[in-house]
Design a protein around this motif. Structure first.
Motif, PDB file in Angstrom:
ATOM      1  N   ILE A  59       0.840  -1.206   0.000  1.00  0.00           N
ATOM      2  CA  ILE A  59       0.000   0.000   0.000  1.00  0.00           C
ATOM      3  C   ILE A  59       0.868   1.246   0.000  1.00  0.00           C
ATOM      4  O   ILE A  59       0.588   2.224  -0.724  1.00  0.00           O
ATOM      5  CB  ILE A  59      -0.959  -0.038   1.199  1.00  0.00           C
ATOM      6  CG1 ILE A  59      -2.005  -1.131   0.995  1.00  0.00           C
ATOM      7  CG2 ILE A  59      -1.642   1.315   1.399  1.00  0.00           C
ATOM      8  CD1 ILE A  59      -2.819  -1.440   2.219  1.00  0.00           C
ATOM      9  N   HIS A 126      -6.335  -1.648   7.596  1.00  0.00           N
ATOM     10  CA  HIS A 126      -6.602  -2.988   7.076  1.00  0.00           C
ATOM     11  C   HIS A 126      -7.184  -3.848   8.186  1.00  0.00           C
ATOM     12  O   HIS A 126      -6.662  -3.882   9.305  1.00  0.00           O
ATOM     13  CB  HIS A 126      -5.312  -3.627   6.550  1.00  0.00           C
ATOM     14  CG  HIS A 126      -5.497  -5.023   6.053  1.00  0.00           C
ATOM     15  ND1 HIS A 126      -5.044  -6.129   6.735  1.00  0.00           N
ATOM     16  CD2 HIS A 126      -6.111  -5.504   4.938  1.00  0.00           C
ATOM     17  CE1 HIS A 126      -5.355  -7.228   6.073  1.00  0.00           C
ATOM     18  NE2 HIS A 126      -5.994  -6.875   4.970  1.00  0.00           N
ATOM     19  N   GLY A 149      -9.612   4.859   4.080  1.00  0.00           N
ATOM     20  CA  GLY A 149      -9.574   3.620   3.328  1.00  0.00           C
ATOM     21  C   GLY A 149      -9.797   2.471   4.294  1.00  0.00           C
ATOM     22  O   GLY A 149      -8.988   2.267   5.213  1.00  0.00           O
ATOM     23  N   LEU A 151     -10.024  -1.327   4.425  1.00  0.00           N
ATOM     24  CA  LEU A 151      -9.677  -2.474   3.587  1.00  0.00           C
ATOM     25  C   LEU A 151      -9.957  -3.771   4.325  1.00  0.00           C
ATOM     26  O   LEU A 151      -9.406  -4.016   5.397  1.00  0.00           O
ATOM     27  CB  LEU A 151      -8.197  -2.402   3.194  1.00  0.00           C
ATOM     28  CG  LEU A 151      -7.682  -1.029   2.713  1.00  0.00           C
ATOM     29  CD1 LEU A 151      -6.221  -1.127   2.316  1.00  0.00           C
ATOM     30  CD2 LEU A 151      -8.546  -0.463   1.602  1.00  0.00           C
ATOM     31  N   GLU A 152     -10.831  -4.596   3.761  1.00  0.00           N
ATOM     32  CA  GLU A 152     -11.256  -5.845   4.405  1.00  0.00           C
ATOM     33  C   GLU A 152     -11.622  -5.561   5.871  1.00  0.00           C
ATOM     34  O   GLU A 152     -11.083  -6.159   6.794  1.00  0.00           O
ATOM     35  CB  GLU A 152     -10.155  -6.908   4.312  1.00  0.00           C
ATOM     36  CG  GLU A 152      -9.537  -7.054   2.924  1.00  0.00           C
ATOM     37  CD  GLU A 152     -10.567  -7.288   1.826  1.00  0.00           C
ATOM     38  OE1 GLU A 152     -11.187  -8.349   1.834  1.00  0.00           O
ATOM     39  OE2 GLU A 152     -10.756  -6.408   0.971  1.00  0.00           O
ATOM     40  N   THR A 248     -14.151   1.365   0.718  1.00  0.00           N
ATOM     41  CA  THR A 248     -14.176   0.057   1.373  1.00  0.00           C
ATOM     42  C   THR A 248     -13.801  -1.005   0.349  1.00  0.00           C
ATOM     43  O   THR A 248     -14.027  -0.831  -0.851  1.00  0.00           O
ATOM     44  CB  THR A 248     -15.561  -0.279   1.960  1.00  0.00           C
ATOM     45  OG1 THR A 248     -16.526  -0.382   0.904  1.00  0.00           O
ATOM     46  CG2 THR A 248     -16.014   0.766   2.968  1.00  0.00           C
ATOM     47  N   SER A 249     -13.240  -2.102   0.834  1.00  0.00           N
ATOM     48  CA  SER A 249     -12.946  -3.220  -0.061  1.00  0.00           C
ATOM     49  C   SER A 249     -13.283  -4.530   0.632  1.00  0.00           C
ATOM     50  O   SER A 249     -13.141  -4.658   1.852  1.00  0.00           O
ATOM     51  CB  SER A 249     -11.472  -3.226  -0.491  1.00  0.00           C
ATOM     52  OG  SER A 249     -10.631  -3.636   0.580  1.00  0.00           O
ATOM     53  N   CYS A 250     -13.751  -5.481  -0.148  1.00  0.00           N
ATOM     54  CA  CYS A 250     -13.919  -6.844   0.354  1.00  0.00           C
ATOM     55  C   CYS A 250     -13.905  -7.800  -0.829  1.00  0.00           C
ATOM     56  O   CYS A 250     -14.110  -7.402  -1.967  1.00  0.00           O
ATOM     57  CB  CYS A 250     -15.190  -7.006   1.188  1.00  0.00           C
ATOM     58  SG  CYS A 250     -16.718  -6.947   0.250  1.00  0.00           S
ATOM     59  N   LEU A 286      -5.045  -9.270   0.484  1.00  0.00           N
ATOM     60  CA  LEU A 286      -5.068  -8.612  -0.822  1.00  0.00           C
ATOM     61  C   LEU A 286      -4.104  -9.224  -1.832  1.00  0.00           C
ATOM     62  O   LEU A 286      -3.689  -8.561  -2.784  1.00  0.00           O
ATOM     63  CB  LEU A 286      -4.800  -7.096  -0.676  1.00  0.00           C
ATOM     64  CG  LEU A 286      -5.787  -6.363   0.227  1.00  0.00           C
ATOM     65  CD1 LEU A 286      -5.382  -4.901   0.398  1.00  0.00           C
ATOM     66  CD2 LEU A 286      -7.208  -6.453  -0.326  1.00  0.00           C
ATOM     67  N   PHE A 309      -7.873  -4.964  -6.464  1.00  0.00           N
ATOM     68  CA  PHE A 309      -7.784  -3.940  -5.426  1.00  0.00           C
ATOM     69  C   PHE A 309      -6.939  -2.754  -5.870  1.00  0.00           C
ATOM     70  O   PHE A 309      -7.354  -1.600  -5.766  1.00  0.00           O
ATOM     71  CB  PHE A 309      -7.180  -4.511  -4.144  1.00  0.00           C
ATOM     72  CG  PHE A 309      -6.761  -3.436  -3.173  1.00  0.00           C
ATOM     73  CD1 PHE A 309      -7.721  -2.745  -2.439  1.00  0.00           C
ATOM     74  CD2 PHE A 309      -5.424  -3.066  -3.034  1.00  0.00           C
ATOM     75  CE1 PHE A 309      -7.347  -1.713  -1.569  1.00  0.00           C
ATOM     76  CE2 PHE A 309      -5.047  -2.048  -2.169  1.00  0.00           C
ATOM     77  CZ  PHE A 309      -6.011  -1.375  -1.433  1.00  0.00           C
ATOM     78  N   PHE A 313      -8.005   1.297  -6.108  1.00  0.00           N
ATOM     79  CA  PHE A 313      -7.407   2.048  -4.998  1.00  0.00           C
ATOM     80  C   PHE A 313      -6.570   3.202  -5.548  1.00  0.00           C
ATOM     81  O   PHE A 313      -6.643   4.336  -5.041  1.00  0.00           O
ATOM     82  CB  PHE A 313      -6.557   1.120  -4.138  1.00  0.00           C
ATOM     83  CG  PHE A 313      -5.882   1.804  -2.977  1.00  0.00           C
ATOM     84  CD1 PHE A 313      -6.617   2.235  -1.885  1.00  0.00           C
ATOM     85  CD2 PHE A 313      -4.513   2.013  -2.991  1.00  0.00           C
ATOM     86  CE1 PHE A 313      -5.994   2.875  -0.819  1.00  0.00           C
ATOM     87  CE2 PHE A 313      -3.876   2.640  -1.929  1.00  0.00           C
ATOM     88  CZ  PHE A 313      -4.626   3.074  -0.830  1.00  0.00           C
TER      89      PHE A 313
END
Length: 320
Positions: A59, A126, A149, A151-152, A248-250, A286, A309, A313
């Protein structure tokens, strides 16, 4: 640009970290990068796993490519910071707020750097670090933070997640006749009592069954569990300002975070300027596992980081 080794203090703890400043003139936007739970260090590597994970370092690389400075650090219990001035027996007296306070000190350190534009600081967390990020953005540090951010991310209260995970494990061993239904039901009742006790007065009984103790429900963790569980991710999300930048990320293959839970978090973030990244082949850290399921062992495998991702991002940070 190479990392610069730095230290900053939070209470009695000296935290060791890496400050990265991109090449170029003028002040750069910046990001504070926060690790997840357990002995996870500044790079995203875990003291419980032998091998390179490197998610947080990745990252930082992506941020630098897009003109961002960054700070990541070894939180208490990891890396060079280790236990700081504490002994193992002291850990029971330290709660989750210890980690929030350390992140706040890191944010202050980052904002004070000459090469950093203090009006454009992101906080990127994260996993469990996403909860710390939201605690910062909704607390006394809110004015310092330009975007989040997540993340997960931990997306429901911690004890609700732990309850869901333990129930699923019990269902699995009962279905394969590895555990009698009656014993599983006793564990479920004991678990419900432990959750009630933690939410009531922040304590855990010393006589819980061994499987629950092995899941971390022990006296030494009581304060940290109670303080973290008191932070409801969705309530924190609802209290963010309208139009606040959030990503957000998943992933479907994340074995630690349920996409449906992140959907619920996204709903609580509907009033923000939300970018929601959904992935098919990324694991929790990730990395791209391709067509294979994630097992956890793949966290330290030499796999590429997920473009599912990285690409959105990059677009997000470059748009801010």
């Amino acid at each position: 640009m190479s990392d610069n080794e730095i230290t900053f203090d939070s209470g009695d703890v000296t935290l060791h970290g890496s400050l990265r400043i991109p090449d170029g003139d003028g002040k750069a936007p910046a990001a504070l990068i926060l690790a997840g739970s357990g002995p996870t260090d500044r790079n995203g590597d875990s003291g419980l796993l032998s091998g390179d994970i490197g998610t947080l370092r990745h990252i930082a690389d992506v941020l630098e490519k897009n003109g961002y400075a960054s700070l990541r650090y070894d939180k208490l219990g990891s890396g060079q910071t280790a236990l700081g001035p504490y002994e193992v027996d002291d850990i029971a007296e330290l709660g989750f707020n210890t980690f929030v306070d350390a992140a706040s000190a890191g944010l202050e350190f980052l904002a004070a750097q000459e090469q950093v534009d203090g009006s454009k600081i992101l906080v990127i967390g994260h996993s469990d670090g996403a909860l710390v990020a939201m605690a910062l953005a909704t607390g006394k540090d809110s004015a310092r933070i330009h975007g989040l951010g997540l993340l997960e991310p931990l997306s429901i209260r911690l004890l609700d997640l732990l309850t869901t995970q333990i129930h699923a494990q019990l269902d699995a061993v009962v279905s394969t006749n590895q555990l009698p239904v009656e014993l599983a039901d006793e564990l479920r009742v004991a678990l419900a009592g432990a959750v009630e006790s933690l939410r009531g007065d922040g304590t855990i009984s010393d006589d819980l069954p061994e499987p629950l103790r092995n899941a971390g429900l022990v006296h030494a963790n009581a304060k940290a569990l109670a303080e973290e569980d008191a932070l409801d991710p969705r309530e924190l999300a609802r209290s963010l300002p309208d139009g606040f930048p959030v990503l957000t990320s998943c992933s479907e293959k994340d074995i630690q975070v349920d996409a449906a839970d992140v959907d619920g978090l996204d709903s609580a973030l509907a009033h923000t300027n939300l970018v929601s990244v959904r992935m098919r082949n990324a694991n929790h850290v990730l990395k791209d596992v391709g067509d294979e399921p994630s097992t956890g062992a793949d966290y330290v495998a030499p796999l590429p980081y997920s473009l599912e991702f990285t690409e959105p991002f990059e677009q997000w940070v470059s748009s801010l």
